[in-house]
Design an enzyme around this catalytic site. Structure first.
Site, PDB file in Angstrom:
ATOM      1  N   ASP A   9       0.804  -1.228   0.000  1.00  0.00           N
ATOM      2  CA  ASP A   9       0.000   0.000   0.000  1.00  0.00           C
ATOM      3  C   ASP A   9       0.836   1.277   0.000  1.00  0.00           C
ATOM      4  O   ASP A   9       0.468   2.275   0.633  1.00  0.00           O
ATOM      5  CB  ASP A   9      -0.961   0.025   1.216  1.00  0.00           C
ATOM      6  N   HIS A  44      -4.858  -1.640  -5.747  1.00  0.00           N
ATOM      7  CA  HIS A  44      -3.975  -0.621  -6.313  1.00  0.00           C
ATOM      8  C   HIS A  44      -4.822   0.560  -6.791  1.00  0.00           C
ATOM      9  O   HIS A  44      -5.648   0.408  -7.689  1.00  0.00           O
ATOM     10  CB  HIS A  44      -3.158  -1.197  -7.476  1.00  0.00           C
TER      11      HIS A  44
HETATM   12  P1  GDP Z   1      -0.664   0.249  -3.619  1.00  0.00           P
HETATM   13  O1  GDP Z   1      -1.327  -0.983  -3.107  1.00  0.00           O
HETATM   14  O2  GDP Z   1       0.808   0.242  -3.382  1.00  0.00           O
HETATM   15  O3  GDP Z   1      -0.998   0.545  -5.059  1.00  0.00           O
HETATM   16  O4  GDP Z   1      -1.223   1.466  -2.762  1.00  0.00           O
HETATM   17  P2  GDP Z   1      -2.779   1.722  -2.374  1.00  0.00           P
HETATM   18  O5  GDP Z   1      -3.512   2.148  -3.580  1.00  0.00           O
HETATM   19  O6  GDP Z   1      -3.307   0.570  -1.600  1.00  0.00           O
HETATM   20  O7  GDP Z   1      -2.618   2.911  -1.332  1.00  0.00           O
HETATM   21  C1  GDP Z   1      -1.965   4.104  -1.651  1.00  0.00           C
HETATM   22  C2  GDP Z   1      -2.943   5.274  -1.410  1.00  0.00           C
HETATM   23  O8  GDP Z   1      -2.229   6.489  -1.389  1.00  0.00           O
HETATM   24  C3  GDP Z   1      -3.953   5.442  -2.514  1.00  0.00           C
HETATM   25  O9  GDP Z   1      -5.140   5.958  -1.950  1.00  0.00           O
HETATM   26  C4  GDP Z   1      -3.320   6.472  -3.444  1.00  0.00           C
HETATM   27  O10 GDP Z   1      -4.271   7.197  -4.209  1.00  0.00           O
HETATM   28  C5  GDP Z   1      -2.649   7.360  -2.440  1.00  0.00           C
HETATM   29  N1  GDP Z   1      -1.409   8.025  -2.859  1.00  0.00           N
HETATM   30  C6  GDP Z   1      -0.380   7.538  -3.596  1.00  0.00           C
HETATM   31  N2  GDP Z   1       0.637   8.422  -3.638  1.00  0.00           N
HETATM   32  C7  GDP Z   1       0.241   9.484  -2.902  1.00  0.00           C
HETATM   33  C8  GDP Z   1       0.877  10.712  -2.511  1.00  0.00           C
HETATM   34  O11 GDP Z   1       2.020  11.000  -2.826  1.00  0.00           O
HETATM   35  N3  GDP Z   1       0.160  11.555  -1.720  1.00  0.00           N
HETATM   36  C9  GDP Z   1      -1.099  11.274  -1.307  1.00  0.00           C
HETATM   37  N4  GDP Z   1      -1.710  12.151  -0.518  1.00  0.00           N
HETATM   38  N5  GDP Z   1      -1.718  10.126  -1.636  1.00  0.00           N
HETATM   39  C10 GDP Z   1      -1.050   9.250  -2.415  1.00  0.00           C
HETATM   40  P1  IMO Z   2      -1.086  -4.251  -2.203  1.00  0.00           P
HETATM   41  O1  IMO Z   2      -0.657  -4.840  -3.510  1.00  0.00           O
HETATM   42  C1  IMO Z   2      -1.156  -4.595   2.131  1.00  0.00           C
HETATM   43  C2  IMO Z   2      -1.467  -8.626   3.814  1.00  0.00           C
HETATM   44  C3  IMO Z   2      -2.754  -8.982   4.524  1.00  0.00           C
HETATM   45  C4  IMO Z   2      -2.233  -9.979   5.552  1.00  0.00           C
HETATM   46  C5  IMO Z   2      -1.156 -10.722   4.777  1.00  0.00           C
HETATM   47  C6  IMO Z   2      -1.592 -12.044   4.179  1.00  0.00           C
HETATM   48  O2  IMO Z   2      -2.335  -3.462  -2.279  1.00  0.00           O
HETATM   49  O3  IMO Z   2       0.034  -3.500  -1.562  1.00  0.00           O
HETATM   50  P2  IMO Z   2      -3.138 -12.665   2.103  1.00  0.00           P
HETATM   51  O4  IMO Z   2      -4.588 -12.369   1.849  1.00  0.00           O
HETATM   52  O5  IMO Z   2      -2.228 -12.151   1.060  1.00  0.00           O
HETATM   53  O6  IMO Z   2      -2.895 -14.112   2.425  1.00  0.00           O
HETATM   54  O7  IMO Z   2      -2.805 -11.872   3.476  1.00  0.00           O
HETATM   55  O8  IMO Z   2      -0.738  -9.851   3.732  1.00  0.00           O
HETATM   56  N1  IMO Z   2      -1.623  -8.134   2.424  1.00  0.00           N
HETATM   57  C7  IMO Z   2      -1.491  -6.852   2.067  1.00  0.00           C
HETATM   58  N2  IMO Z   2      -1.253  -5.752   2.819  1.00  0.00           N
HETATM   59  N3  IMO Z   2      -1.246  -4.493   0.792  1.00  0.00           N
HETATM   60  C8  IMO Z   2      -1.455  -5.584   0.033  1.00  0.00           C
HETATM   61  O9  IMO Z   2      -1.447  -5.538  -1.316  1.00  0.00           O
HETATM   62  C9  IMO Z   2      -1.619  -6.832   0.662  1.00  0.00           C
HETATM   63  N4  IMO Z   2      -1.855  -8.090   0.224  1.00  0.00           N
HETATM   64  C10 IMO Z   2      -1.839  -8.877   1.307  1.00  0.00           C
HETATM   65  O10 IMO Z   2      -3.341  -7.843   5.124  1.00  0.00           O
HETATM   66  O11 IMO Z   2      -1.612  -9.293   6.619  1.00  0.00           O
HETATM   67 MG    MG Z   3      -2.893  -1.524  -1.824  1.00  0.00          MG
END
Ligand code: GDP
Ligand code: IMO
Ligand code: MG
Length: 475
Positions: free
Chosen positions: A22, A51
């Site tokens: 994340d 994502h």
């Molecule tokens: P990922 O799983 O690595 O793709 O990340 P996620 O989408 O789960 O979480 C990242 C969150 O941060 C999302 O809500 C993005 O829109 C937001 N985000 C990404 N980069 C930035 C940033 O530089 N600033 C802010 N404020 N939000 C960001």
């Molecule tokens: P992205 O791609 C954050 C975490 C779960 C749990 C552990 C195992 O969005 O960064 P699973 O369902 O994979 O067997 O869960 O891994 N987890 C994540 N945490 N971002 C993710 O994906 C995750 N995918 C799995 O919360 O602790």
């Molecule tokens: Mg994510």
């Protein structure tokens, strides 16, 4: 530096996460897909990922499709690689949502070698892994662990098996012996999968062969990592990990190439705070065990609960709760002296609620000890995200030492016990959202970045100052 200079002579880029997921991989997958790539491929995980991309002000969350699917209409090729585990229903739903928005998936390729998440995998995951209260690790409940377990045990169902009823029947018969706790009727499952398999069939390919062809043709290839290094089955805080290797090694293997074939690996790092969802050690967590316990209640402490509890004004727009992330009450929490409440403030300011499950993400300071370890595996090139969240904080910290340990350890028990020492930096009031020039960042933030580079051996290449691709500094 310009993006052109950064990508000079570069044909393959990977975006991976150096923390617990994340960090903004989706945003940067979109950034490189729109600006640079011809082919965008995911190699690990399944719909445990969430994502987020924001394109033209519209937020989309992808679970299976690479973020580059937004550019399918422009002829870009998107691939679900051989290392992925695929829930057909989730995939078909994601494709339908895109089409509902008048977008296409014409150039989508799905690996015939990817494994299928079967209904009995989801049941097992929900029964055994999902609940922290019942001794699980707090998985996303999407069937990821059981599907990879079956893959390794050589009783998995692959995408290519879906197209012969005979093969599917025989393979399922062998597999379900291991799922006595979740009895299934093979013929019911086959009937359930049939229409879904038919829908994805036109996209199914030998994607390893396709990928080798793309590299030979000199196409620009982007690998979109999922999860994060500290969640990797190989390098993470086992057993509190996911079931794939989400380092650069597993990400490359998951699309049929070697890590050595990747010209530029970019490890994404939230800075100066980081997050973790689910159970497991998190040495720099704000609020420590109290926060872990509180967040383990999951949806009971979701965004709506926290907005109400801390009296933050909000409105609902199309099912989404909208509020001012820099509301003064949020910054009163961040600037208070109690770390548990500070952690809640950071979560609200950063909008840190699971993109897949809606669970509150645990928050803490960016851990340079763990980052140094990640750099040793994913390499030195870094992307920093979300520093804009901290505008208005009186101070921020970076974790720099684990007492009693010389360096990072994967041993969860040791990580749970260690006390972290921090380096403190002055906060800043300047609004840095959307800034595109490095010199415009506040001094204390630049000092912290320089300190981090020196400490970890990392080189910051890009800094994100907001959720949209254009909110990016190329350093
Ligand atoms: P990922 O799983 O690595 O793709 O990340 P996620 O989408 O789960 O979480 C990242 C969150 O941060 C999302 O809500 C993005 O829109 C937001 N985000 C990404 N980069 C930035 C940033 O530089 N600033 C802010 N404020 N939000 C960001
Ligand atoms: P992205 O791609 C954050 C975490 C779960 C749990 C552990 C195992 O969005 O960064 P699973 O369902 O994979 O067997 O869960 O891994 N987890 C994540 N945490 N971002 C993710 O994906 C995750 N995918 C799995 O919360 O602790
Ligand atoms: Mg994510």
């Amino acid at each position: 530096m310009s993006l052109k200079k950064l990508t000079k002579d570069v044909k393959t880029i990977a975006i991976v996460c150096n923390q617990w997921g994340d960090t903004g991989k989706g945003k940067f997958s979109d950034y490189f897909a729109s600006e640079w790539a011809d082919v965008i491929a995911r190699g690990t995980g399944g719909n445990n990922a969430g994502h987020t991309v924001v394109v033209n002000g519209k937020e989309r969350i992808f679970h299976l499709l690479p973020a580059g699917i937004v550019y399918d209409g422009a002829g870009k090729i998107n691939i679900l690689g051989n290392g992925m585990v695929i829930d057909l229903e989730a995939l078909v739903k994601e494709i339908a949502q895109l089409k509902g928005d008048n977008m296409t998936c014409d150039n989508l390729m799905i690996s015939e070698d990817a494994h299928v998440i079967m209904p009995y995998h989801v049941k097992r995951d929900l029964n055994v892994n999902a609940s922290l209260k019942s001794g699980g690790i707090g998985s996303t409940g999407r069937g990821i662990g059981p599907t990879y377990a079956d893959k390794i045990a050589r009783r998995g169902i692959m995408i290519k098996d879906l197209f012969s009823e005979d093969v599917l029947f025989k393979k399922m018969k062998k597999a379900i012996d291991f799922y006595q706790d979740a009895p299934v009727s093979i013929s019911d499952v086959i009937e359930e999968l049939k229409p879904l398999a038919k829908q994805i069939k036109p996209h199914v390919r030998d994607t390893i062969k396709e990928m080798h062809g793309f590299l030979k043709q000199g196409k620009k290839v982007l690998l979109e990592g999922a999860q994060g290094l500290l969640l990797s089955i190989e390098y993470g805080t086992y057993p509190y990990v996911t079931s794939s290797d989400c380092s650069i090694n597993g990400t490359a293997a998951g699309v049929g190439i070697s890590a050595g074939a990747v010209d530029l690996t970019l490890g994404v790092v939230k800075f100066p705070y980081m997050t973790r969802v689910g159970g497991g050690p998190f040495p720099t967590e704000l609020g420590g065990p109290d926060s872990e316990r509180y967040c383990s209640e999951g949806l009971a402490h979701n965004l709506e609960f926290e907005l109400k509890e801390y009296e933050i004004p909000y409105e609902e727009h199309n099912g989404k709760l909208v509020y001012d992330h820099h509301d003064k009450r949020i910054f009163e929490l961040i600037n208070c002296n109690l770390s548990f409440y500070k952690g809640i403030g950071v979560r609200l300011a950063g909008y840190e609620y699971g993109a897949t499950t809606g669970r509150p993400r645990r928050t803490g300071w960016t851990d340079l000890v763990a980052l140094k370890y990640a750099v040793n595996i994913n390499g030195p090139n870094l992307i920093l995200t979300k520093p804009d969240v901290f505008t208005g904080a009186r101070e921020f910290k970076l974790g720099i030492e684990y007492e009693g340990l010389e360096e990072f350890t994967r041993d969860s028990q040791k990580l749970y016990k260690t006390k972290v020492n921090y380096k403190k930096f002055e906060g800043f009031d300047q609004n840095i959202a959307g800034i595109q020039q490095y010199y415009k960042l506040p001094d204390s933030l630049r000092d912290a970045i320089a300190y981090m580079e020196e400490f970890t051996g990392g080189n910051v290449r890009l800094i994100s100052t907001g959720p949209e691709a254009k909110n990016t500094i190329v350093k």
